[in-house]
Design an enzyme around this catalytic site. Structure first.
Site, PDB file in Angstrom:
ATOM      1  N   ASP A 104       0.813  -1.219   0.000  1.00 27.76           N
ATOM      2  CA  ASP A 104       0.000   0.000   0.000  1.00 27.76           C
ATOM      3  C   ASP A 104       0.848   1.272   0.000  1.00 27.76           C
ATOM      4  O   ASP A 104       2.023   1.254   0.346  1.00 27.76           O
ATOM      5  CB  ASP A 104      -0.866   0.044   1.275  1.00 27.76           C
ATOM      6  CG  ASP A 104      -2.018  -0.953   1.225  1.00 27.76           C
ATOM      7  OD1 ASP A 104      -2.022  -1.821   0.342  1.00 27.76           O
ATOM      8  OD2 ASP A 104      -2.911  -0.839   2.092  1.00 27.76           O
ATOM      9  N   HIS A 133      -5.493   9.604   0.435  1.00 21.13           N
ATOM     10  CA  HIS A 133      -5.293   8.768   1.615  1.00 21.13           C
ATOM     11  C   HIS A 133      -5.968   9.343   2.869  1.00 21.13           C
ATOM     12  O   HIS A 133      -5.355   9.462   3.931  1.00 21.13           O
ATOM     13  CB  HIS A 133      -3.787   8.574   1.868  1.00 21.13           C
ATOM     14  CG  HIS A 133      -3.455   7.296   2.601  1.00 21.13           C
ATOM     15  ND1 HIS A 133      -3.189   7.272   3.952  1.00 21.13           N
ATOM     16  CD2 HIS A 133      -3.360   6.006   2.195  1.00 21.13           C
ATOM     17  CE1 HIS A 133      -2.931   6.026   4.328  1.00 21.13           C
ATOM     18  NE2 HIS A 133      -3.030   5.243   3.286  1.00 21.13           N
ATOM     19  N   HIS A 151       3.829  -2.314   2.988  1.00 17.59           N
ATOM     20  CA  HIS A 151       3.807  -0.953   2.420  1.00 17.59           C
ATOM     21  C   HIS A 151       5.040  -0.662   1.562  1.00 17.59           C
ATOM     22  O   HIS A 151       6.163  -0.882   2.016  1.00 17.59           O
ATOM     23  CB  HIS A 151       3.704   0.079   3.542  1.00 17.59           C
ATOM     24  CG  HIS A 151       2.404   0.028   4.293  1.00 17.59           C
ATOM     25  ND1 HIS A 151       2.189  -0.871   5.320  1.00 17.59           N
ATOM     26  CD2 HIS A 151       1.260   0.726   4.143  1.00 17.59           C
ATOM     27  CE1 HIS A 151       0.955  -0.699   5.769  1.00 17.59           C
ATOM     28  NE2 HIS A 151       0.362   0.264   5.080  1.00 17.59           N
TER      29      HIS A 151
END
Ligand SMILES: [Zn+2]
Length: 411
Positions: A217, A272, A362
Site C-alpha cells: 500500500d 489517503h 507498504h
C-alpha cells in the site's frame, strides 16, 4: 476662583509631578520608619498598620528560616527534576500503552465473525482510548512530553470515529441477518465482494487453495517500489499494489512498470484520507478520481478498492461498488508501518498462519501530511529487507503467490 478652576495642561503636569514627589516622600519616610522598627525587631508599634506590617515581616522571616534548613537548593532541584521527569515518562508510557491497546482491540474486533464479540471488543477499545486521552491531556505545556502527547490527542478522534463506524457495521450486519454474504445487505449484489475482516474466514476459505496475496500500500514511491519489484521479479512472484492517486500522478512510470510485470493495481483513494470521516461527495471524488488517473496511466481500471486505515462506512462500500470495485482489507497486518517494527518482526507476522491470507505491507510512507500516526515510521527499508525471507519461507510451505483477482477468480 476662576483661575484656580481653570487648570491648563502644563499646570496639570506640574501638579502631577508635585503629587508624585509628595507621595514618594511619604512612602520613603514610612519605609524608613518600618525599616528602623524592624531592625530593632520591635513588636511594639504606634499604629495598627505597623503591627500588621511587622507580622508580615515575621512571617517572611519564618519562611526564610525554614528555607535555610533545606539542603543546598541546586542538589535538591536536580533530584526533584529527575523524579519529575521519571514520573512524566511513566505517565506517557502508560498513556501510549492504552492507545496501543485500543489499536490492537480495534484490529481484533474487525477480525471477529461474531458481531457480539466484535462489539464488546470495540467497547473495550473505546475505554482504552478514553484512558489514553485523559492521561495525554494532563501534560502541561512545559513538559518534555507535551508535544508527543498532543500528537496522540490529535489522532485519538480518528480512532474514536473508526471504532464507532465498525460498531455500526457489526450492528447492521446483525440486523440484516446477512452474516454469510453481508455485502448483499449493502449493495444488493452478490457478485460484489467485500473482503472486510468480518467475512475473511468465509471468503478466504473460497479463495484459491494454498494461496497468498501479497499487497503493498501507499505507493508508488521511487525509493521502495522499485527494489520491491526487483525482488518479486527474482522469484517470479505476483503481488497487488494498492496505489494512492496523488502518488500515481507523480510517478506514472513506476505504476506502468508494476502493471507490465504482471502485478495487479488496486485503488487506495486519491489523498489517503480517513474515508469514514469525509462526506459522501468527497469519498466519491477520492475513489472515482483515482480510477481515472490509473486508467489514464496504464489503460486499465482497477477492480479492487482498499480503504486507508481500514476506515470505511456504508457509503464507502456503495461508492466503491458504483465504481465497479470490490473492496478488500487484509487478513495479516505485518505492521511494517510501525516505528517499532524490525525486519524480524515483519517476517514473524507474515509467516504466522498456515492458511490463505492477504498480507498487508507498504511500499510507500504515509502520503497524507495531515495524518501523522504517532507510531508510524517514515521508512520502509525493513519491508524491503524482509521480503526475500517471506517469499522463500512461504514457497517452502507450498504456498502460491497470486494477485487478489486471481485468488477470487473462481468465487
Ligand atoms: Zn494506506
Amino acid at each position: 476662583m476662576i483661575k484656580i478652576i481653570m487648570i491648563t495642561k502644563s499646570d496639570k503636569i506640574i501638579i502631577g509631578f508635585f503629587v508624585a514627589i509628595v507621595l514618594s516622600a511619604i512612602s520613603g519616610i514610612s519605609f524608613a520608619f518600618i525599616k528602623a522598627g524592624l531592625s530593632n525587631n520591635s513588636t511594639q508599634s504606634s499604629s495598627e498598620n505597623e503591627v500588621n506590617q511587622n507580622k508580615d515581616y515575621q512571617e517572611s522571616k519564618n519562611i526564610e528560616n525554614n528555607l535555610s534548613v533545606i539542603p543546598p537548593p541546586r542538589r535538591k532541584q536536580t533530584i526533584s527534576t529527575n523524579q519529575l521527569l521519571k514520573q512524566e515518562e511513566e505517565k506517557f508510557i502508560q498513556a501510549s500503552q492504552y492507545f496501543n491497546e485500543a489499536d490492537r482491540l480495534l484490529t481484533e474486533a474487525r477480525g471477529q465473525n461474531n458481531s457480539q464479540s466484535a462489539i464488546s471488543l470495540l467497547n473495550e477499545a473505546q475505554k482504552n482510548l478514553e484512558q489514553a486521552n485523559n492521561i495525554m491531556k494532563e501534560f502541561e505545556p512545559n513538559s518534555p512530553y507535551h508535544k508527543s502527547a498532543q500528537d496522540y490527542i490529535n489522532y485519538i478522534p480518528f480512532y474514536a470515529d473508526s471504532i464507532n463506524q465498525w460498531k455500526n457495521y457489526f450492528t447492521k450486519l446483525d440486523s440484516h441477518q446477512a452474516r454469510n454474504h453481508p455485502w448483499e445487505a449493502i449493495t444488493d449484489n452478490s457478485n460484489f465482494i467485500d473482503l472486510t475482516y468480518h467475512n475473511k474466514q468465509s471468503v478466504m476459505a473460497k479463495a484459491k487453495k494454498q494461496s497468498v496475496v501479497l499487497t503493498f500500500d501507499d505507493g508508488p514511491s521511487p525509493q521502495y517500489t522499485e527494489p520491491i519489484l526487483d525482488i518479486l521479479r527474482k522469484y517470479n512472484v505476483k503481488a497487488t499494489f494498492f496505489v494512492v492517486g496523488s502518488q500515481v500522478s507523480q510517478h506514472c512510470a513506476i505504476v506502468q512498470r508494476i502493471y507490465s510485470e504482471g502485478h495487479e493495481i488496486g485503488n487506495h483513494s486519491y489523498t489517503h484520507p480517513w474515508m469514514g470521516r469525509i462526506s459522501d461527495e468527497e469519498q466519491q471524488q477520492e475513489i472515482f478520481q483515482t480510477q481515472a488517473i490509473i486508467e489514464n496511466c496504464i489503460g486499465s481500471k482497477p477492480r479492487w478498492f482498499r480503504s486507508p486505515y481500514a476506515s470505511q462506512n456504508e457509503s464507502t462500500l456503495k461508492i466503491a461498488h458504483q465504481a465497479g470495485l470490490n473492496t478488500a482489507l487484509w487478513t495479516i497486518d505485518t505492521e511494517d508501518w510501525r516505528k517499532t517494527s524490525t525486519t524480524n518482526s515483519i517476517i514473524q507476522k507474515a509467516l504466522n498462519y498456515n492458511r490463505n491470507n492477504i498480507i498487508l505491507m507498504h511500499d510507500g510512507v504515509e502520503p497524507n501530511p495531515n495524518f501523522k500516526h504517532p507510531s508510524a515510521s517514515l521508512s520502509r527499508s525493513n519491508t524491503v529487507q524482509s521480503l526475500d525471507t517471506i517469499i522463500q519461507r512461504l514457497q517452502d510451505k507450498g504456498f502460491q503467490f497470486v494477485t487478489i483477482s486471481e485468488a477470487f477468480s473462481n468465487y
